[in-house]
Design a protein around this motif. Structure first.
Motif: not given
Length: 176
Positions: A60-69, A71-84, A161-166
């Motif tokens: 999880v890495v930090q990013r900033r998302f704009l939502y309804q005017g 900035a949301l401090r966002t934990g963005y998930v990356e690199g999810v993997a399990v060995h085959a 609100d999941l229907g708003h722009p992000i």
């Protein structure tokens, strides 16, 4: 027996980081770029080890998302993997649980971009599909990312609100 270790990128050895990158390249069938790697480092990692072999990873890495005017401090998930050879044994859940704990404790929102294969896994963990339009704040201003609509999943910590722009912040490579 599998051991899950949680550490910031700064606390991982060069060997640990090499093992993570090798796992991700293998898990994504070679479709894992230098930009993808750059997106994965700089945050908190959950690493699942079977002996001295890395068999699972999520970050999880930090990013900033704009939502309804705002900035949301966002934990963005990356690199999810399990060995085959270790899939369907609960390792995905084992590495996601500490990442989700970090998100709930430190961020306004969790977010990720999922492949079609990953959607049932994330939905079962409470992640929700973002319904509204997506955009990115680019060097040239805000640009729609319509191709990413419907592929972004969030773990709300504060009500949204999941229907708003992000709008996500800019980064090289895939913005979502």
């Amino acid at each position: 027996m599998t051991d899950v270790r949680v550490a910031h990128t700064a606390d991982l050895s060069a060997a640990d980081l090499a093992a993570v990158r090798d796992l991700l390249v293998a898990a994504f069938d070679g479709d894992y770029s230098d930009e993808d790697w750059d997106h994965t480092i700089g945050g908190v990692h959950a690493l699942a080890w079977s002996g001295d072999v890395l068999v699972g990873h999520a970050a999880v890495v930090q990013r900033r998302f704009l939502y309804q005017g705002r900035a949301l401090r966002t934990g963005y998930v990356e690199g999810v993997a399990v060995h085959a050879g270790h899939r369907r044994l609960g390792l995905g859940a084992a590495v996601m649980a500490p990442v989700e704990r970090v998100i709930r404790a430190a961020y306004d929102l969790g977010a990720l971009s999922s492949s079609e294969l990953g959607i049932p896994f994330y939905e079962a963990r409470g992640w929700q599909r973002w319904q509204g339009p997506t955009s990115a704040l680019t060097p040239d201003g805000t640009e729609r990312t319509a191709d990413d609509d419907g592929g972004v999943y969030v773990l709300p910590v504060t009500p949204v609100d999941l229907g708003h722009p992000i709008t996500c912040d800019w980064r090289d490579g895939d913005v979502w």
